[in-house]
Design a protein around this motif. Sequence first.
Motif, PDB file in Angstrom:
ATOM      1  N   PRO A 201      36.597 105.772  20.438  1.00  0.00           N
ATOM      2  CA  PRO A 201      37.967 104.330  19.438  1.00  0.00           C
ATOM      3  C   PRO A 201      37.208 102.523  19.530  1.00  0.00           C
ATOM      4  CG  PRO A 201      37.819 105.286  21.928  1.00  0.00           C
ATOM      5  CD  PRO A 201      36.791 105.631  21.925  1.00  0.00           C
ATOM      6  N   ASP A 202      37.364 101.910  18.549  1.00  0.00           N
ATOM      7  CA  ASP A 202      37.425 100.915  18.329  1.00  0.00           C
ATOM      8  C   ASP A 202      38.360 100.103  18.794  1.00  0.00           C
ATOM      9  OD1 ASP A 202      34.955 100.545  16.405  1.00  0.00           O
ATOM     10  OD2 ASP A 202      36.287 102.302  15.799  1.00  0.00           O
ATOM     11  N   GLY A 203      39.296 100.927  19.145  1.00  0.00           N
ATOM     12  CA  GLY A 203      40.669 100.229  19.854  1.00  0.00           C
ATOM     13  C   GLY A 203      41.211 100.797  20.210  1.00  0.00           C
ATOM     14  N   LEU A 204      42.314 100.596  21.147  1.00  0.00           N
ATOM     15  CA  LEU A 204      43.442 101.561  22.059  1.00  0.00           C
ATOM     16  C   LEU A 204      44.705 100.878  22.005  1.00  0.00           C
ATOM     17  CD1 LEU A 204      41.251 102.292  24.992  1.00  0.00           C
ATOM     18  CD2 LEU A 204      41.220 103.733  22.854  1.00  0.00           C
ATOM     19  N   ILE A 205      45.849 102.024  21.600  1.00  0.00           N
ATOM     20  CA  ILE A 205      46.896 101.878  22.147  1.00  0.00           C
ATOM     21  C   ILE A 205      47.523 102.735  23.571  1.00  0.00           C
ATOM     22  CG2 ILE A 205      49.860 101.123  21.232  1.00  0.00           C
ATOM     23  CD1 ILE A 205      48.761 100.912  18.520  1.00  0.00           C
ATOM     24  N   ILE A 206      47.331 102.155  24.415  1.00  0.00           N
ATOM     25  CA  ILE A 206      48.169 102.814  26.010  1.00  0.00           C
ATOM     26  C   ILE A 206      48.911 102.868  25.813  1.00  0.00           C
ATOM     27  CG2 ILE A 206      47.381 103.162  27.821  1.00  0.00           C
ATOM     28  CD1 ILE A 206      44.489 102.891  27.156  1.00  0.00           C
ATOM     29  N   TYR A 222      34.549  97.224  26.945  1.00  0.00           N
ATOM     30  CA  TYR A 222      36.193  97.716  26.049  1.00  0.00           C
ATOM     31  C   TYR A 222      36.170  96.738  25.340  1.00  0.00           C
ATOM     32  CZ  TYR A 222      39.589 100.997  28.254  1.00  0.00           C
ATOM     33  OH  TYR A 222      40.426 101.831  28.536  1.00  0.00           O
ATOM     34  N   PRO A 223      37.125  98.422  24.276  1.00  0.00           N
ATOM     35  CA  PRO A 223      37.347  97.953  22.728  1.00  0.00           C
ATOM     36  C   PRO A 223      39.241  97.185  23.095  1.00  0.00           C
ATOM     37  CG  PRO A 223      38.096  99.934  23.394  1.00  0.00           C
ATOM     38  CD  PRO A 223      37.031  99.907  24.658  1.00  0.00           C
ATOM     39  N   PRO A 224      39.530  96.218  22.631  1.00  0.00           N
ATOM     40  CA  PRO A 224      40.180  95.765  22.975  1.00  0.00           C
ATOM     41  C   PRO A 224      41.891  96.434  22.225  1.00  0.00           C
ATOM     42  CG  PRO A 224      38.922  94.818  20.819  1.00  0.00           C
ATOM     43  CD  PRO A 224      38.648  96.295  21.088  1.00  0.00           C
ATOM     44  N   THR A 225      42.587  96.757  23.446  1.00  0.00           N
ATOM     45  CA  THR A 225      43.468  97.067  24.129  1.00  0.00           C
ATOM     46  C   THR A 225      45.129  96.756  24.639  1.00  0.00           C
ATOM     47  OG1 THR A 225      41.579  98.134  25.345  1.00  0.00           O
ATOM     48  CG2 THR A 225      43.719  98.681  25.757  1.00  0.00           C
ATOM     49  N   VAL A 226      45.922  97.495  23.190  1.00  0.00           N
ATOM     50  CA  VAL A 226      47.768  97.371  23.947  1.00  0.00           C
ATOM     51  C   VAL A 226      47.316  98.591  25.188  1.00  0.00           C
ATOM     52  CG1 VAL A 226      49.954  97.135  22.333  1.00  0.00           C
ATOM     53  CG2 VAL A 226      47.996  96.164  21.873  1.00  0.00           C
ATOM     54  N   LEU A 227      48.031  98.050  25.921  1.00  0.00           N
ATOM     55  CA  LEU A 227      49.093  98.651  27.233  1.00  0.00           C
ATOM     56  C   LEU A 227      50.285  98.182  26.538  1.00  0.00           C
ATOM     57  CD1 LEU A 227      46.614  96.981  30.039  1.00  0.00           C
ATOM     58  CD2 LEU A 227      46.645  99.349  29.231  1.00  0.00           C
TER      59      LEU A 227
END
Length: 365
Positions: A201-206, A222-227
């Motif tokens: 993935p190029d970005g994550l919403i965890i 690590y790709p851009p990530t929303v926690l």
Amino acid sequence: MRRARASPERVTDITGIAASRDGFAVGRTKGGFRVAISLALLVGIYFFSAVWGRGATSTTGASSDIASAGVTRRVIGDGRVEAIWNVPASAKGTVLALHGCSHSALDWFPRDESRCPECRGLAQEQKITNAALDAGYALLAVSSAGHCWSRDDVPRLALALDAYGAEHGASRRRPMYAFGASSGGSFAGVLPSLSDLPRRPDGLIIQIAGGPGGTGLGLAHYPPTVLSHMPRDESTAAAVRRSIDELTAAGARVLEHRLERRALTPSFFEEESAGKVTARESAGLFHALRDELGVLDAHDLLIRDPRSFDVGQIAKLRERTPAWDSLVPDESDVREILNVAYAAHELSAQDFMKNLRWIVDASSA
């Protein structure tokens, strides 16, 4: 305009993958033949729509874009890997949707007798799917092998991504963003470290899960990530805080998104179900919770975890619940929406597009 929901493709189990194509163009004509040519074009459009609407595919192996064929369900290989997707024409990218424990890919798309009779389209999952499609993104949902996600699902996900890429070749050249909740969020968190996937993935919403901190995944890359988490779940909130600190220290881009308790209103169930619950039913549920069950405070916030409602409370709620909703946990729209309002641990569509835009912008910066 939701082209993503037009001309649905027939649902079949996979026995082979053939790429589909969009090779249709309309030109303008002049002179005395304009009417005849226009009629011919209309006939051609009708034929094209009828054939493709029944799910016909090209066998040329080309990997060009396709016009959206609606929901497609595939059951892949001997391991019977379930993948369901919908791809708009010229999709900007793909959202990979990873469910929580006790759920599956079937939750992300509405039931349809001819295209996906197994689908159940839970309220929040379907809101996310609709938002992604409306914004021009494909949505690909995959089911875990067991109750929750595990490392054993890595080769299964690889098969699903291969099948999806073979049928929609253009998706290989466009970004993929992963959204996962609870067990699916934890699984999404390890995807950037896996070299045996056809793409990462190029970005994550965890969501409602801790991030990847402390796993030695090379966090600088690590790709851009929303926690995205519910602070009332203190253990998850602590894990999120550690992950944010570790990702930030490594130079990765990370955003915290807090899902707080939400006040109920007469229209809350209607809005959170994308209209599956009618305005009248929604108002009835609100008044039952406030006036009959007494589980709302002065600000119309839930004062009791809906997962702990007793038999009598569920029976009273059933009087106001749509007939199609079973009120069975993990299968009920109403129960899911109540869990979202209580904000202890539930998949939520709140601010999905805001978070998706953030990882899109951050990954292209």
